[in-house]
Design a protein around this motif. Structure first.
Motif, mmCIF file in Angstrom:
data_model
loop_
_atom_site.group_PDB
_atom_site.id
_atom_site.type_symbol
_atom_site.label_atom_id
_atom_site.label_comp_id
_atom_site.label_asym_id
_atom_site.label_seq_id
_atom_site.Cartn_x
_atom_site.Cartn_y
_atom_site.Cartn_z
ATOM 1 N N LEU A 102 0.833 -1.206 0.000
ATOM 2 C CA LEU A 102 0.000 0.000 0.000
ATOM 3 C C LEU A 102 0.869 1.258 0.000
ATOM 4 C CD1 LEU A 102 -2.639 -1.049 2.688
ATOM 5 C CD2 LEU A 102 -2.830 -1.240 0.201
ATOM 6 N N LEU A 103 0.377 2.303 -0.697
ATOM 7 C CA LEU A 103 1.052 3.600 -0.717
ATOM 8 C C LEU A 103 0.009 4.708 -0.707
ATOM 9 C CD1 LEU A 103 2.487 1.633 -3.132
ATOM 10 C CD2 LEU A 103 4.191 3.462 -3.004
ATOM 11 N N LEU A 104 0.437 5.878 -0.246
ATOM 12 C CA LEU A 104 -0.365 7.092 -0.344
ATOM 13 C C LEU A 104 0.443 8.122 -1.133
ATOM 14 C CD1 LEU A 104 -1.857 7.596 3.240
ATOM 15 C CD2 LEU A 104 -3.146 7.174 1.151
ATOM 16 N N ALA A 105 -0.182 8.761 -2.120
ATOM 17 C CA ALA A 105 0.490 9.794 -2.917
ATOM 18 C C ALA A 105 -0.394 11.030 -2.951
ATOM 19 C CB ALA A 105 0.756 9.289 -4.330
ATOM 20 N N GLN A 106 0.186 12.171 -2.592
ATOM 21 C CA GLN A 106 -0.556 13.434 -2.633
ATOM 22 C C GLN A 106 -0.114 14.218 -3.857
ATOM 23 O OE1 GLN A 106 -1.495 15.595 1.045
ATOM 24 N NE2 GLN A 106 -0.576 17.405 0.116
ATOM 25 N N THR A 107 -1.060 14.497 -4.753
ATOM 26 C CA THR A 107 -0.729 15.187 -6.000
ATOM 27 C C THR A 107 -0.567 16.674 -5.759
ATOM 28 O OG1 THR A 107 -3.059 15.519 -6.568
ATOM 29 C CG2 THR A 107 -2.032 13.494 -7.321
ATOM 30 N N ARG A 108 0.126 17.319 -6.686
ATOM 31 C CA ARG A 108 0.312 18.768 -6.600
ATOM 32 C C ARG A 108 -0.871 19.515 -7.216
ATOM 33 N NH1 ARG A 108 4.511 21.584 -5.057
ATOM 34 N NH2 ARG A 108 5.806 19.707 -5.038
ATOM 35 N N GLY A 109 -1.472 18.939 -8.244
ATOM 36 C CA GLY A 109 -2.588 19.588 -8.918
ATOM 37 C C GLY A 109 -3.863 19.534 -8.098
ATOM 38 N N ALA A 110 -4.791 20.431 -8.408
ATOM 39 C CA ALA A 110 -6.064 20.496 -7.705
ATOM 40 C C ALA A 110 -6.838 19.195 -7.869
ATOM 41 C CB ALA A 110 -6.896 21.670 -8.222
ATOM 42 N N GLY A 111 -7.535 18.792 -6.811
ATOM 43 C CA GLY A 111 -8.215 17.518 -6.814
ATOM 44 C C GLY A 111 -9.304 17.400 -7.862
ATOM 45 N N PHE A 112 -10.010 18.502 -8.156
ATOM 46 C CA PHE A 112 -11.111 18.442 -9.102
ATOM 47 C C PHE A 112 -10.755 19.125 -10.419
ATOM 48 C CE2 PHE A 112 -13.250 16.937 -5.499
ATOM 49 C CZ PHE A 112 -14.398 16.305 -5.933
ATOM 50 N N ASP A 113 -9.452 19.062 -10.750
ATOM 51 C CA ASP A 113 -8.978 19.528 -12.049
ATOM 52 C C ASP A 113 -8.630 18.290 -12.866
ATOM 53 O OD1 ASP A 113 -7.699 20.513 -14.243
ATOM 54 O OD2 ASP A 113 -6.456 21.952 -13.153
ATOM 55 N N PRO A 114 -9.492 17.860 -13.779
ATOM 56 C CA PRO A 114 -9.237 16.611 -14.503
ATOM 57 C C PRO A 114 -7.920 16.609 -15.263
ATOM 58 C CG PRO A 114 -11.500 17.342 -14.838
ATOM 59 C CD PRO A 114 -10.792 18.451 -14.141
ATOM 60 N N ALA A 115 -7.526 17.763 -15.795
ATOM 61 C CA ALA A 115 -6.277 17.809 -16.553
ATOM 62 C C ALA A 115 -5.078 17.558 -15.648
ATOM 63 C CB ALA A 115 -6.143 19.155 -17.265
ATOM 64 N N ALA A 116 -5.031 18.258 -14.491
ATOM 65 C CA ALA A 116 -3.909 18.081 -13.572
ATOM 66 C C ALA A 116 -3.882 16.673 -13.001
ATOM 67 C CB ALA A 116 -3.997 19.112 -12.450
ATOM 68 N N GLN A 117 -5.039 16.165 -12.619
ATOM 69 C CA GLN A 117 -5.082 14.814 -12.070
ATOM 70 C C GLN A 117 -4.766 13.769 -13.143
ATOM 71 O OE1 GLN A 117 -5.509 13.803 -8.827
ATOM 72 N NE2 GLN A 117 -5.290 15.984 -8.382
ATOM 73 N N GLY A 119 -9.250 12.279 -7.081
ATOM 74 C CA GLY A 119 -8.670 12.668 -8.361
ATOM 75 C C GLY A 119 -8.819 11.591 -9.415
ATOM 76 N N TYR A 120 -8.659 10.335 -9.006
ATOM 77 C CA TYR A 120 -8.820 9.217 -9.938
ATOM 78 C C TYR A 120 -10.265 9.143 -10.436
ATOM 79 C CZ TYR A 120 -9.210 4.367 -11.509
ATOM 80 O OH TYR A 120 -9.479 3.233 -12.233
ATOM 81 N N PHE A 121 -11.211 9.329 -9.523
ATOM 82 C CA PHE A 121 -12.615 9.300 -9.927
ATOM 83 C C PHE A 121 -12.939 10.462 -10.863
ATOM 84 C CE2 PHE A 121 -13.492 7.128 -5.621
ATOM 85 C CZ PHE A 121 -13.195 5.899 -6.171
ATOM 86 N N THR A 122 -12.351 11.634 -10.607
ATOM 87 C CA THR A 122 -12.581 12.787 -11.473
ATOM 88 C C THR A 122 -12.154 12.489 -12.900
ATOM 89 O OG1 THR A 122 -12.287 14.348 -9.646
ATOM 90 C CG2 THR A 122 -11.980 15.205 -11.864
ATOM 91 N N VAL A 123 -10.957 11.931 -13.055
ATOM 92 C CA VAL A 123 -10.442 11.608 -14.388
ATOM 93 C C VAL A 123 -11.286 10.516 -15.036
ATOM 94 C CG1 VAL A 123 -8.456 10.680 -15.640
ATOM 95 C CG2 VAL A 123 -8.115 12.333 -13.794
ATOM 96 N N LEU A 124 -11.658 9.509 -14.256
ATOM 97 C CA LEU A 124 -12.443 8.394 -14.782
ATOM 98 C C LEU A 124 -13.793 8.876 -15.314
ATOM 99 C CD1 LEU A 124 -12.584 5.213 -14.956
ATOM 100 C CD2 LEU A 124 -13.817 5.329 -12.787
ATOM 101 N N ILE A 125 -14.486 9.691 -14.513
ATOM 102 C CA ILE A 125 -15.814 10.165 -14.911
ATOM 103 C C ILE A 125 -15.710 11.107 -16.094
ATOM 104 C CG2 ILE A 125 -17.776 11.545 -14.139
ATOM 105 C CD1 ILE A 125 -17.159 10.413 -11.303
#
Length: 770
Positions: free
Chosen positions: A188-203, A231-237
């Motif tokens: 298991l790992l946790l990764a915190q992205t730099r881009g905004a969570g609800f920005d599909p392009a950044a995620q 973020g994963y769900f944002t990109v998926l949807i």
């Protein structure tokens, strides 16, 4: 086409090319969904908007590696974590349970005794040091020796590892082979992205980098990477919505082209008739580029949907041409009524501009500019390039038969009133809530992915995405002091089962007062040397081995306490920075919660602090924002309806005629509400957008059916044009009504129902007066 039409067509195409070039060069397409959210009115709503994009919970990706032996999974976990830490452009923090030497850089290392709680319960005396050194002897004989040897001379008490453990998630998974493992044997790992969570392009960019890093790992074999998180769900949807919209768009486009070929029997006419709609679309994009410089992708998608009204303008011109009549003369005769329809639709869409929401204001500019350009190009350009030879649709036997059948349809005056009464009764007894306030319901995640997310979140102890503790203080250090005072009470709530864990700012950085208190407990060099000599008297450590440790303690005695600003420059600074928020009237601290089981107990705890701490329910705050948003839209639509009615009255110069145009449109809108509510559908913003589009289409039907005609042939032309418009709208939006995505389904079903009701009621109510 007449010879004089070729120069006009050439200039028209060149103008479209210039518009396209200008739009491509100057318009930037945004993907941040917050531009489609209303301006926050309360402190909770403002904080909600910040957390949606920049909050730690919204930028967290939950990772699981599976499908290989445990040793291989551990190596893959370490390799992936190292690769992501080097990718500072996409990731701020990556943790997998393994000790990260970069967590405390060399300049920060002397602060470890000021940051660690060790000195709160122990002193650096001979007894404590003796226990620690004896433990190190045992550790050096264990498999952990390779990890400890580099730390031993400078940190014999392993305070660095104490801090590493403290800065790990509050409820960390089991540690095996130096990394986290789930109960079923997955790394298991946790990764915190730099881009905004609800920005599909950044995620999306972060996810691409993540998958590329995993694919590049050596000896990956059959191991698989599973990803979850907002973020994963944002990109998926986003990808699923685009794919389904493209698929439905392709099918409906083919059907629309076939329909027009069947209706007008001319490919050249069909291609020319597309120019006004194309002109409107490019004009709308150019207006956005000129007025805003950027536009959201949803603005463009919705804009082209709403611009579907403009496809009726060339259809009207093509269907209303008389045999032997020049197209310019046909357009001139048609223009007063067509202009009324264009202006009325533009007024209806003006309601979006009055909403105060950036995304909807862009939508208004795009749609209004597009409608005006499409309308004027239909009036002044299209007639001059159409072929001189054409087929008068009034001669169609099918249309003549349809006209005779419609003429025999009874039109009792009491039927609309009965429909209205029944509709209001159904609305009164309709099941479920009237409005859909839950944003998550509009972009549903598949159930299997939700179950996987819940499992990973439970294994990792990841923060809850719904609740936040909000700490109020005059400055950043006040937030840290308040955070420290809350830790014992939060520990009690954890023991009582109200939640699994809490992470507050003081977990990363103690207050200045606490740091000074710990600093005061540090012994001077002579005292520490004597304590070390006594502690190591019977142990196999050579004299002077711990000189770097003594030097660090002496440096720590003289250090200025670590502030939040100074801590922000460290590798862990971004984590603390996301938990401290500056306000005009002070500072806020954000405490993340994991596994909330008793929200009432947390609310009672927050209430007991007399305003110093609040429990923010992000779901409740988002619902209040949606309610406020909807109220503004409804007020704007009410104003638009009043302006629309006034426009129709002025254009028709008769209140009675205006009534027979507006009444079918109004009743049809009510019936759409009735059907959707009877089916248990709660209405969302997308239903309101779709109702506006349906009303714009329905206004055309009522205007043209209400218009007095000179002869039966003109009545057949009116019916032909309206049938082509209705069938094309039902084709496009009927397909969307079958979509698996709630947004597309809401728009498609609402417009399809609206078009059907508007067509039937326009015939029933407008023709009944003749």
């Amino acid at each position: 086409m007449r010879r004089s039409g070729w120069p006009i067509l050439l200039v028209w195409l060149l103008a479209l090319a210039a518009l396209a070039f200008f739009a491509i060069r100057h318009l930037q397409v945004s993907t941040d969904l917050r531009s489609f959210m209303p301006p926050p009115q309360t402190a909770e709503q403002k904080l909600l908007m910040e957390q949606i994009g920049d909050g730690p919970g919204s930028r967290l990706l939950l990772l699981s590696i599976e499908g290989a032996p445990e040793g291989q999974l551990a190596n893959l976990s370490r390799g992936l974590a190292d690769a992501l830490r080097k990718d500072a452009g996409h990731f701020e923090q990556v943790v997998n349970g393994a000790f990260d030497p970069a967590a405390l850089d060399d300049a920060l290392l002397p602060y470890r005794y000021l940051l660690s709680p060790t000195l709160d319960t122990h002193a650096l005396d001979a007894d404590y040091l003796g226990e620690q050194l004896q433990q190190r002897v045992e550790d050096l004989a264990s498999p952990a020796a390779a990890l400890l040897k580099p730390l031993l001379r400078r940190d014999p008490t392993l305070e660095t590892l104490v801090l590493a453990e403290r800065w790990s998630p509050p409820k960390a998974p089991a540690l095996r082979d130096g990394v986290w493992f789930s109960s079923d044997g997955h790394a298991l790992l946790l990764a915190q992205t730099r881009g905004a969570g609800f920005d599909p392009a950044a995620q999306g960019a972060a996810l691409d980098a993540l998958e590329a890093a995993f694919a590049a790992l050596p000896e990956r074999g059959a191991a698989k990477l599973a990803i979850s998180g907002p973020g994963y769900f944002t990109v998926l949807i986003n990808a699923k919505t685009r794919a389904e919209a493209d698929r439905l768009g392709a099918i409906s486009t083919i059907g629309f082209v076939l329909l027009l070929l069947l209706a007008y029997r001319s490919l050249a006419t069909l291609l020319l008739a597309a120019l006004p709609v194309l002109s409107g679309g490019l004009a709308g994009i150019a207006a956005l580029a000129f007025g805003f410089g950027s536009a959201h992708g949803i603005t463009l998608a919705f804009g082209f949907t709403l611009l579907g009204v403009a496809q009726e303008y060339p259809i009207r011109l093509l269907s209303h041409r008389r045999a032997g009549e020049d197209a310019v003369a046909s357009a001139r005769a048609l223009w007063p009524l067509l202009a009324t329809a264009i202006v009325s639709a533009a007024i209806a869409y003006l309601a979006f501009f009055a909403s105060g929401v950036a995304g909807l204001q862009q939508l208004a500019v795009f749609t209004i500019a597009g409608l005006l350009v499409a309308g004027f190009s239909t009036r002044y350009l299209l007639p001059r390039v159409l072929p001189a030879r054409f087929r008068d649709v009034a001669d169609s036997r099918a249309i003549a038969a349809a006209t005779r059948w419609l003429d025999r349809v009874p039109r009792p005056r009491w039927l609309p009133w009965l429909l209205l009464a029944v509709g209001l009764l159904v609305l009164w007894r309709a099941p479920g809530s009237l409005w859909q306030n839950d944003l998550a319901a509009l972009t549903p995640v598949p159930q299997d992915l939700l179950l996987r997310d819940a499992k990973l979140r439970g294994e990792l102890g990841a923060p809850d995405v719904r609740y936040l503790l909000v700490l109020h203080a005059a400055d950043a250090d006040g937030v840290l002091a308040l955070s420290e005072s809350l830790e014992p009470e939060l520990d009690t709530l954890v023991k009582q089962g109200a939640l699994d864990a809490a992470e507050v700012p003081s977990r990363y950085l103690p207050s200045l007062q606490t740091q000074r208190a710990r600093q005061a407990k540090l012994p001077d060099t002579a005292t520490l040397d004597a304590a070390l000599a006594e502690a190591a008297r019977e142990l196999p450590f050579r004299a002077g081995l711990f000189a770097p440790f003594v030097a660090d303690v002496e440096r720590a005695r003289a250090l200025a306490p670590l502030t939040a600003e100074r801590f922000a420059a460290t590798p862990l600074g971004t984590r603390l920075a996301s938990m401290l928020v500056r306000r005009d009237d002070g500072w806020l601290g954000l405490g993340t919660l994991s596994g909330v089981h008793d929200a009432a107990a947390l609310a009672a705890f927050a209430e007991s602090t007399h305003g110093r701490v609040g429990l923010l329910d992000l779901k409740a705050a988002s619902e209040s924002l949606v309610v406020a948003y909807r109220e503004r839209i409804l007020h704007a639509l009410g104003l638009a309806l009043a302006l629309l009615a006034l426009t129709v009255v002025v254009a028709l110069r008769s209140v009675r005629r205006a009534w027979h145009v507006l009444a079918p449109m109004s009743l049809a809108t009510v019936l759409v509400f009735v059907v959707e509510r009877a089916a248990g559908i709660s209405l969302s913003l997308f239903h309101l957008v779709a109702l506006t589009l349906a009303a714009g289409l329905g206004l055309h039907y009522a205007l043209f059916f209400e218009r007095p005609v000179a002869d039966a042939a003109e009545a057949r032309r009116t019916l032909h044009a309206t049938l082509v418009c209705v069938l094309s709208a039902l084709l496009v939006f009927g397909l969307q009504a079958w979509s698996s995505l709630p947004v597309l389904r809401a728009i498609g079903l609402t417009v399809a129902l609206g078009v059907g009701f508007h067509f039937c009621l326009s015939i029933l109510m407008a023709r009944s007066v003749r």
